[in-house]
Design a protein around this motif. Structure first.
Motif, PDB file in Angstrom:
ATOM      1  N   ALA A 386      23.797 -46.561  54.040  1.00 25.36           N
ATOM      2  CA  ALA A 386      23.135 -47.302  55.111  1.00 25.36           C
ATOM      3  C   ALA A 386      22.738 -48.700  54.637  1.00 25.36           C
ATOM      4  O   ALA A 386      22.723 -49.648  55.429  1.00 25.36           O
ATOM      5  CB  ALA A 386      21.909 -46.544  55.591  1.00 25.36           C
ATOM      6  N   MET A 387      22.439 -48.814  53.351  1.00 29.32           N
ATOM      7  CA  MET A 387      22.074 -50.133  52.830  1.00 29.32           C
ATOM      8  C   MET A 387      23.276 -51.075  52.873  1.00 29.32           C
ATOM      9  O   MET A 387      23.140 -52.265  53.186  1.00 29.32           O
ATOM     10  CB  MET A 387      21.545 -50.003  51.403  1.00 29.32           C
ATOM     11  CG  MET A 387      21.008 -51.289  50.804  1.00 29.32           C
ATOM     12  SD  MET A 387      20.094 -50.952  49.293  1.00 29.32           S
ATOM     13  CE  MET A 387      19.946 -52.586  48.589  1.00 29.32           C
ATOM     14  N   SER A 388      24.459 -50.567  52.562  1.00 28.50           N
ATOM     15  CA  SER A 388      25.678 -51.376  52.697  1.00 28.50           C
ATOM     16  C   SER A 388      25.866 -51.803  54.145  1.00 28.50           C
ATOM     17  O   SER A 388      26.209 -52.961  54.425  1.00 28.50           O
ATOM     18  CB  SER A 388      26.901 -50.594  52.216  1.00 28.50           C
ATOM     19  OG  SER A 388      26.860 -50.351  50.834  1.00 28.50           O
ATOM     20  N   GLN A 389      25.646 -50.861  55.067  1.00 28.84           N
ATOM     21  CA  GLN A 389      25.814 -51.179  56.485  1.00 28.84           C
ATOM     22  C   GLN A 389      24.812 -52.250  56.906  1.00 28.84           C
ATOM     23  O   GLN A 389      25.170 -53.221  57.577  1.00 28.84           O
ATOM     24  CB  GLN A 389      25.625 -49.921  57.330  1.00 28.84           C
ATOM     25  CG  GLN A 389      26.607 -48.790  57.034  1.00 28.84           C
ATOM     26  CD  GLN A 389      28.061 -49.161  57.265  1.00 28.84           C
ATOM     27  OE1 GLN A 389      28.862 -49.199  56.332  1.00 28.84           O
ATOM     28  NE2 GLN A 389      28.403 -49.458  58.508  1.00 28.84           N
ATOM     29  N   GLY A 390      23.543 -52.083  56.492  1.00 32.40           N
ATOM     30  CA  GLY A 390      22.523 -53.052  56.879  1.00 32.40           C
ATOM     31  C   GLY A 390      22.752 -54.420  56.279  1.00 32.40           C
ATOM     32  O   GLY A 390      22.666 -55.450  56.971  1.00 32.40           O
ATOM     33  N   HIS A 391      23.033 -54.454  54.971  1.00 27.61           N
ATOM     34  CA  HIS A 391      23.325 -55.741  54.319  1.00 27.61           C
ATOM     35  C   HIS A 391      24.562 -56.392  54.934  1.00 27.61           C
ATOM     36  O   HIS A 391      24.605 -57.610  55.133  1.00 27.61           O
ATOM     37  CB  HIS A 391      23.567 -55.522  52.830  1.00 27.61           C
ATOM     38  CG  HIS A 391      22.321 -55.545  52.003  1.00 27.61           C
ATOM     39  ND1 HIS A 391      21.115 -55.996  52.469  1.00 27.61           N
ATOM     40  CD2 HIS A 391      22.107 -55.184  50.704  1.00 27.61           C
ATOM     41  CE1 HIS A 391      20.206 -55.910  51.511  1.00 27.61           C
ATOM     42  NE2 HIS A 391      20.779 -55.426  50.431  1.00 27.61           N
ATOM     43  N   GLY A 392      25.590 -55.569  55.199  1.00 33.90           N
ATOM     44  CA  GLY A 392      26.811 -56.112  55.786  1.00 33.90           C
ATOM     45  C   GLY A 392      26.544 -56.747  57.144  1.00 33.90           C
ATOM     46  O   GLY A 392      27.050 -57.840  57.452  1.00 33.90           O
ATOM     47  N   ILE A 393      25.726 -56.074  57.959  1.00 33.58           N
ATOM     48  CA  ILE A 393      25.361 -56.632  59.262  1.00 33.58           C
ATOM     49  C   ILE A 393      24.629 -57.962  59.087  1.00 33.58           C
ATOM     50  O   ILE A 393      24.888 -58.932  59.808  1.00 33.58           O
ATOM     51  CB  ILE A 393      24.488 -55.628  60.040  1.00 33.58           C
ATOM     52  CG1 ILE A 393      25.325 -54.406  60.446  1.00 33.58           C
ATOM     53  CG2 ILE A 393      23.885 -56.275  61.277  1.00 33.58           C
ATOM     54  CD1 ILE A 393      24.514 -53.272  61.031  1.00 33.58           C
ATOM     55  N   SER A 394      23.729 -58.032  58.107  1.00 34.56           N
ATOM     56  CA  SER A 394      22.970 -59.266  57.886  1.00 34.56           C
ATOM     57  C   SER A 394      23.884 -60.422  57.493  1.00 34.56           C
ATOM     58  O   SER A 394      23.689 -61.566  57.928  1.00 34.56           O
ATOM     59  CB  SER A 394      21.909 -59.038  56.795  1.00 34.56           C
ATOM     60  OG  SER A 394      20.918 -58.124  57.234  1.00 34.56           O
ATOM     61  N   VAL A 395      24.894 -60.152  56.664  1.00 36.63           N
ATOM     62  CA  VAL A 395      25.862 -61.190  56.290  1.00 36.63           C
ATOM     63  C   VAL A 395      26.661 -61.632  57.499  1.00 36.63           C
ATOM     64  O   VAL A 395      26.813 -62.842  57.781  1.00 36.63           O
ATOM     65  CB  VAL A 395      26.806 -60.681  55.180  1.00 36.63           C
ATOM     66  CG1 VAL A 395      27.945 -61.685  54.948  1.00 36.63           C
ATOM     67  CG2 VAL A 395      26.049 -60.456  53.882  1.00 36.63           C
TER      68      VAL A 395
END
Length: 559
Positions: A386-395
């Motif tokens: 989920a952290m990858s998903q969240g960070h990816g969305i932020s980028v």
């Protein structure tokens, strides 16, 4: 005459006695001058005896301490390890001073409300590429390659997104970079050295719509197109490059203090990195098309050294200079420049990788096995975070904001899909007491409920909601609200009374608690302060303040 002799003898005896007393006095003073303070005090005043004393630690082992009357002095080296406290000797206005600190980390108080168009939390302080667990920056994708759980190296989506967010944030907080144009085919034209069996021409390229250098050399090692330069201080090299098979571009670095020369070769190959002695090779792919490459030469040099297991070396940028660029094989080059930084290029490299590597269900799988905790099965290669998903969305949201390219926004919206898929079905969603949703950084069975990764996911959801329009009713908004309710409900469970828990495995697995290190605890505090600016619920700001107090040695009250 007898009286004179007697007086002479008495005078001589008195003189000898005086010399002896003076000698004893000064030798004793010298002895005192070289003794520890406690020893001097004990000698000077028998009532203030200071002696070494054995300290028994819980009846298990002993430590040498010192006693001064009713005070016992314990070595700080013992206190440091036993209580995990920190201290160092410093000089303040010429006076030596001992600085004691309870935590080694720092809290950053937000200066304004968090804005998805601005810096990402405190990531302007991050330097992802210098981390030991970053093998190198890929010559093809331009993003970090991780060795965190797999020494051969792989693309870790969380790390790549952090790389992008750090450079995006630095681009906002740092002054504009210094840029030196070396050769742009137009206003800046350098005099290249061409060997007898090599060819160099300047011509217009219709694809780039600019003048480029076309070069060709023979198979002989001496056949080169070479440019002598003398550039210090700035080491981020950018250029448009087109290479045919068996071609390369080499940069020469020289240490200004030592007779040391380093060669960085960028070659037509798919091999990630190879190093031997003073030569490091980066594969930049085999495609014959034009590509824009941006390389931090100092980072590339350091990663080559690390690959050879050389001892860690400090290599300050002011010790080196760029002394040459060599072109071999055949191809073209254009718009060569050196700058102090190129944060925008690094940011978009991460955004492009996230867009290209995203799978059909909107996720970025992690191709490495992860052993998270005893008692739970390992996460096999292909798991999602989920952290990858969240960070990816932020980028992706920031890339959309900066570029206006809607493909970035669509990729961010696709990333929501996996957040609603249960961990057991290949997603990242867990439930606390079958009621409160939690987006799992590590989707184990049973779940762990990692705190920092969950909050980073919430920030990604908030970013997307703002980019879609803050007045819109969207899936990102609902997921964010659901997550905030869970956070505010479960937050007291993470409080140790003197710090915070990294996760809740002591509840879900029935094992010993996993207490957050001070750097993770500081991350929790920073995250809560940031969220407190978005949500007025007092539990957020009150918890942030209390947890910050723990970093200064404060404790929860006892009965």
């Amino acid at each position: 005459m007898m009286l004179v002799r007697l007086n002479m003898r008495m005078a001589l005896a008195a003189l000898c006695g005086g010399v002896l007393l003076v000698t004893l006095y000064w030798s004793r003073c010298g002895d005192l001058a070289h003794r520890p303070i406690g020893s001097v005090l004990s000698y000077a005043s028998p009532d203030r005896a200071t002696n070494e004393i054995e300290c028994s630690i819980n009846g298990e082992y002993s430590v040498a301490c010192r006693r001064d009357l009713d005070q016992i002095y314990v070595p700080f080296s013992f206190l440091h390890k036993y209580f995990e406290i920190y201290g160092k000797l410093t000089f303040v206005d010429g006076t030596e001073k001992f600085e004691w600190s309870h935590s080694y980390s720092k809290v950053y108080h937000p200066k304004k409300k968090y804005d998805p168009r601005g810096t990402f939390t405190t990531f302007e302080n991050y330097n992802v590429e210098v981390r030991d667990r970053v093998k190198c920056i890929s010559g093809i994708e331009g993003v970090p390659v991780s060795t965190q759980w797999e020494p051969r190296g792989y693309f870790y989506p969380t790390q790549i997104a952090q790389f992008g967010l750090a450079h995006y944030s630095k681009n906002i907080t740092e002054p504009p970079p210094r840029v030196k144009i070396i050769d742009d085919g137009d206003k800046f034209l350098e005099k290249w050295i061409v060997s007898q069996d090599a060819v160099l021409t300047r011509e217009f390229d219709s694809e780039l719509k600019s003048n480029v250098l076309r070069f060709s050399t023979s198979d002989q090692a001496s056949s080169q197109v070479w440019l002598k330069v003398n550039i210090s201080q700035d080491f981020v090299l950018s250029m448009d490059l087109q290479l045919k098979p068996n071609s390369s571009m080499t940069v020469i670095l020289q240490n200004k203090d030592k007779k040391e020369t380093v060669y960085l070769h960028y070659v037509t190959s798919t091999q990630l990195i190879y190093a031997q002695e003073d030569h490091t090779y980066y594969g930049i792919g085999v495609d014959k098309k034009w590509r824009r490459i941006t390389r931090d030469l100092i980072i590339d040099m350091q990663k080559g050294w690390a690959l050879q297991d050389r001892p860690k070396r400090k290599s300050p940028r002011n010790k080196f200079k760029i002394s040459g660029i060599i072109l071999s094989g055949s191809g073209g080059v254009s718009d060569i420049r050196v700058s102090s930084s190129s944060h925008t290029a690094h940011f978009y490299a991460a955004a492009r990788w996230l867009t290209a590597a995203q799978r059909a269900r909107g996720g970025w799988p992690v191709p490495a096995r992860r052993r998270v905790a005893p008692g739970v099965p390992d996460l096999r290669p292909g798991w999602h975070s989920a952290m990858s998903q969240g960070h990816g969305i932020s980028v992706l949201c920031r890339a959309y904001y900066r570029s206006g390219d809607a493909s970035y926004l669509r990729a961010a919206q696709r990333a929501l899909l996996l957040l609603d898929v249960p961990s057991g079905a290949g997603g990242v969603k867990a439930l606390w007491m079958d009621k409160y949703v939690w987006y799992e950084e590590y989707p184990t069975q049973p779940p762990l409920f990692v705190l920092n990764g969950f909050i980073y996911t919430l920030l990604g959801l908030y970013d997307l909601h703002v980019m879609e329009g803050e007045n819109s009713v969207s899936l990102a908004k609902k997921m964010f609200d659901d997550g905030m309710l869970s956070l505010k409900t479960l937050l007291p469970l993470f409080d140790t009374g003197s710090g915070s828990f990294y996760d809740l495995r002591h509840f879900t697995l029935g094992v010993s608690p996993n207490i957050a290190r001070w750097d993770y605890h500081a991350t929790h505090v920073n995250q809560l302060y940031l969220l407190a600016g978005l949500d007025p619920d007092p539990i957020l700001i009150n918890t942030a303040k209390r947890w910050e107090g723990y970093m200064q040695g404060k404790r929860a009250a006892h009965n």
